[in-house]
Design a protein around this motif. Structure first.
Motif, PDB file in Angstrom:
ATOM      1  N   LYS A  91      13.413  -2.064 -14.161  1.00 18.74           N
ATOM      2  CA  LYS A  91      14.916  -1.707 -14.111  1.00 18.74           C
ATOM      3  C   LYS A  91      15.416  -1.373 -13.177  1.00 18.74           C
ATOM      4  CE  LYS A  91      14.494  -1.246 -19.244  1.00 18.74           C
ATOM      5  NZ  LYS A  91      14.760  -0.124 -20.223  1.00 18.74           N
ATOM      6  N   GLN A  92      16.727  -1.436 -12.897  1.00 18.14           N
ATOM      7  CA  GLN A  92      17.518  -0.977 -11.911  1.00 18.14           C
ATOM      8  C   GLN A  92      17.661   0.665 -11.677  1.00 18.14           C
ATOM      9  OE1 GLN A  92      21.636  -2.564 -11.298  1.00 18.14           O
ATOM     10  NE2 GLN A  92      22.321  -0.363 -10.380  1.00 18.14           N
ATOM     11  N   GLU A  93      17.408   1.546 -12.537  1.00 20.78           N
ATOM     12  CA  GLU A  93      17.522   2.678 -12.657  1.00 20.78           C
ATOM     13  C   GLU A  93      16.052   2.967 -12.004  1.00 20.78           C
ATOM     14  OE1 GLU A  93      18.344   1.027 -15.284  1.00 20.78           O
ATOM     15  OE2 GLU A  93      20.393   1.530 -15.512  1.00 20.78           O
ATOM     16  N   GLN A  94      14.981   2.420 -12.426  1.00 28.93           N
ATOM     17  CA  GLN A  94      13.755   3.013 -11.982  1.00 28.93           C
ATOM     18  C   GLN A  94      13.537   2.492 -10.372  1.00 28.93           C
ATOM     19  OE1 GLN A  94      11.496   0.652 -14.752  1.00 28.93           O
ATOM     20  NE2 GLN A  94      10.844   2.483 -15.647  1.00 28.93           N
ATOM     21  N   PHE A  95      14.226   1.301 -10.114  1.00 25.14           N
ATOM     22  CA  PHE A  95      14.281   0.787  -8.826  1.00 25.14           C
ATOM     23  C   PHE A  95      15.077   1.851  -8.022  1.00 25.14           C
ATOM     24  CE2 PHE A  95      16.135  -1.734  -5.235  1.00 25.14           C
ATOM     25  CZ  PHE A  95      15.029  -2.519  -4.707  1.00 25.14           C
ATOM     26  N   VAL A  96      16.481   2.361  -8.121  1.00 21.47           N
ATOM     27  CA  VAL A  96      17.002   3.210  -7.449  1.00 21.47           C
ATOM     28  C   VAL A  96      15.968   4.525  -7.294  1.00 21.47           C
ATOM     29  CG1 VAL A  96      19.111   4.445  -7.230  1.00 21.47           C
ATOM     30  CG2 VAL A  96      19.223   2.159  -8.320  1.00 21.47           C
ATOM     31  N   ALA A  97      15.804   5.058  -8.358  1.00 23.15           N
ATOM     32  CA  ALA A  97      14.853   6.399  -8.485  1.00 23.15           C
ATOM     33  C   ALA A  97      13.616   6.417  -7.377  1.00 23.15           C
ATOM     34  CB  ALA A  97      14.403   6.686  -9.876  1.00 23.15           C
ATOM     35  N   GLU A 117      17.404 -10.786  -6.059  1.00 23.65           N
ATOM     36  CA  GLU A 117      16.475 -11.789  -6.905  1.00 23.65           C
ATOM     37  C   GLU A 117      16.619 -11.308  -8.413  1.00 23.65           C
ATOM     38  OE1 GLU A 117      11.884 -12.842  -7.387  1.00 23.65           O
ATOM     39  OE2 GLU A 117      12.616 -12.052  -5.562  1.00 23.65           O
ATOM     40  N   ARG A 118      16.385  -9.938  -8.570  1.00 17.37           N
ATOM     41  CA  ARG A 118      16.427  -9.340 -10.009  1.00 17.37           C
ATOM     42  C   ARG A 118      18.120  -9.205 -10.534  1.00 17.37           C
ATOM     43  NH1 ARG A 118      12.220  -4.583  -8.481  1.00 17.37           N
ATOM     44  NH2 ARG A 118      10.314  -6.231  -8.337  1.00 17.37           N
ATOM     45  N   GLY A 119      18.873  -9.493  -9.878  1.00 19.58           N
ATOM     46  CA  GLY A 119      20.181  -9.350 -10.352  1.00 19.58           C
ATOM     47  C   GLY A 119      20.874  -8.186 -10.629  1.00 19.58           C
ATOM     48  N   TYR A 120      20.559  -7.171  -9.874  1.00 10.86           N
ATOM     49  CA  TYR A 120      21.070  -5.781  -9.882  1.00 10.86           C
ATOM     50  C   TYR A 120      22.571  -5.631  -9.505  1.00 10.86           C
ATOM     51  CZ  TYR A 120      15.963  -4.360 -10.051  1.00 10.86           C
ATOM     52  OH  TYR A 120      14.765  -3.740 -10.204  1.00 10.86           O
ATOM     53  N   SER A 121      23.122  -4.611  -9.831  1.00 10.23           N
ATOM     54  CA  SER A 121      24.613  -4.642  -9.967  1.00 10.23           C
ATOM     55  C   SER A 121      25.154  -4.912  -8.610  1.00 10.23           C
ATOM     56  CB  SER A 121      25.130  -3.148 -10.179  1.00 10.23           C
ATOM     57  OG  SER A 121      24.656  -2.229  -9.290  1.00 10.23           O
ATOM     58  N   PRO A 122      26.381  -5.646  -8.377  1.00 14.99           N
ATOM     59  CA  PRO A 122      26.966  -5.836  -6.996  1.00 14.99           C
ATOM     60  C   PRO A 122      26.999  -4.498  -6.275  1.00 14.99           C
ATOM     61  CG  PRO A 122      28.232  -6.965  -8.781  1.00 14.99           C
ATOM     62  CD  PRO A 122      27.175  -5.990  -9.579  1.00 14.99           C
ATOM     63  N   GLN A 123      27.360  -3.328  -6.743  1.00 11.44           N
ATOM     64  CA  GLN A 123      27.433  -2.129  -6.055  1.00 11.44           C
ATOM     65  C   GLN A 123      26.212  -1.677  -5.268  1.00 11.44           C
ATOM     66  OE1 GLN A 123      28.157  -2.478  -9.027  1.00 11.44           O
ATOM     67  NE2 GLN A 123      30.539  -2.066  -9.389  1.00 11.44           N
ATOM     68  N   LEU A 124      24.967  -1.874  -5.976  1.00 12.84           N
ATOM     69  CA  LEU A 124      23.603  -1.449  -5.445  1.00 12.84           C
ATOM     70  C   LEU A 124      23.599  -2.633  -4.373  1.00 12.84           C
ATOM     71  CD1 LEU A 124      21.249  -0.092  -5.003  1.00 12.84           C
ATOM     72  CD2 LEU A 124      20.322  -1.712  -6.937  1.00 12.84           C
TER      73      LEU A 124
END
Length: 334
Positions: free
Chosen positions: A2-8, A61-68
């Motif tokens: 998930k994006q939250e895990q990726f960012v963390a 590739e994973r379609g994370y948010s445009p902001q990230l």
């Protein structure tokens, strides 16, 4: 993932890289101090940049948010401009090292530098005070011939301060060889688990403090202080930095952390070698001042101390960013 895990997982890595890029591009003094505390090595940047590119590809590739994705894209573009920029000319690179990289490197080894300063300055101050109370202290560190020669060199009636004979150019060469040999010995003795560096700093502090205290006691203090005031800014500071370089080398040997002692020692050697380059330049400047300015007896105390104040101010005010101050005003095509 998930994006939250990726960012963390990678957030701290991105922040460190952002701070490092701010340091290279120029930023506020507060931001530069924060970035310099990271002590990121320029040689590690290509690997960090490749990791960032991989992380950007994963985010797309994973379609994370445009902001990230936009944040990583901007960070990648900034890193690209640094990694593939035209290398500076040699003189510009040397100037960047002296006014930016070298001061930052000294600050990154602050603990070793403070210990080196204490081991040098405290014995010097203690011996100076003791020499006023126990004048015979000088006979414990020097023989009678050396004492007589020293008193003659700093006699208030002497035509040249700090030396009996020799031309300015001859003394310039002598000072370079003598001071750089002391600095290299101070650094290299750090291989003895730092103990050798501590002993060299202690020995030099005792000698300088005893000599200064003795000359002050017998009434030769004025010519002595007029002689050392100018070049002391660069010479004494350089010896302390060489001591700090030797101490960090010793600490790499004693406490390598999770790395092998060999890897830690190699890293300490690289840091020490870069520090010694700056030290060599400082001692070159000190030798020039000592040979052509410090020995002039005709200049009154106020003149010598005024110049010394300017030299100390120039030494203590160092720009922590390669793009700050003088370099920021240079044309990009230089």
């Amino acid at each position: 993932m998930k994006q939250e895990q990726f960012v963390a997982r990678y957030q701290q890595e991105w922040q460190d890289l952002e701070h490092w890029l701010l340091l290279r591009a120029g930023a506020s003094r507060r931001t530069r101090r924060k970035a310099s505390a990271l002590a990121l090595d320029d040689t590690a940047f290509p690997q960090r940049y490749r990791r960032l590119c991989q992380q950007l590809a994963l985010a797309r590739e994973r379609g994370y948010s445009p902001q990230l994705v936009q944040r990583l894209q901007q960070l990648m573009q900034q890193g690209h401009s640094v990694l593939y920029r035209t290398p500076p000319t040699r003189w510009r690179g040397a100037l960047e090292f002296l006014v930016a990289d070298f001061p930052l490197l000294v600050r990154s080894q602050a603990r070793s530098m403070w210990v080196a300063l204490a081991m040098f300055a405290l014995p010097a101050l203690a011996c100076f005070v003791l020499a006023q109370v126990y004048p015979d202290l000088i006979h414990m560190v020097m023989d009678n011939r050396q004492i007589a020669e020293m008193e003659r060199m700093y006699d208030p009636a002497a035509e040249r301060l700090g030396r009996d004979s020799g031309t300015d150019w001859m003394m310039f060469g002598h000072y370079i060889l003598n001071n750089i040999s002391i600095a290299l010995r101070t650094f290299a003795s750090g291989l003895l688990a730092g103990l050798g560096t501590l002993l060299v700093l202690l020995f030099n502090g005792v000698i300088i403090g005893s000599v200064a205290g003795h000359l002050q006691h017998i009434g030769h203090g004025d010519p002595f202080w007029r002689f050392v005031a100018g070049h002391g800014a660069f010479e004494l500071t350089a010896i302390v930095i060489a001591g700090g370089a030797g101490l960090q080398l010793g600490m790499k040997l004693l406490a390598p952390g999770r790395r092998s002692r060999l890897d830690a020692l190699v890293e300490g050697g690289r840091i020490g070698a870069r520090l010694c380059l700056g030290v060599a330049f400082m001692l070159l400047v000190a030798a020039f001042i000592e040979a052509f300015w410090s020995s002039i007896a005709e200049v009154p105390a106020w003149g010598k101390f005024s110049v010394a104040g300017v030299l100390w101010a120039c030494l203590l005010y160092t720009s922590p960013s390669p793009r700050d101050g003088l370099l920021s005003r240079m044309p990009s095509s230089a």
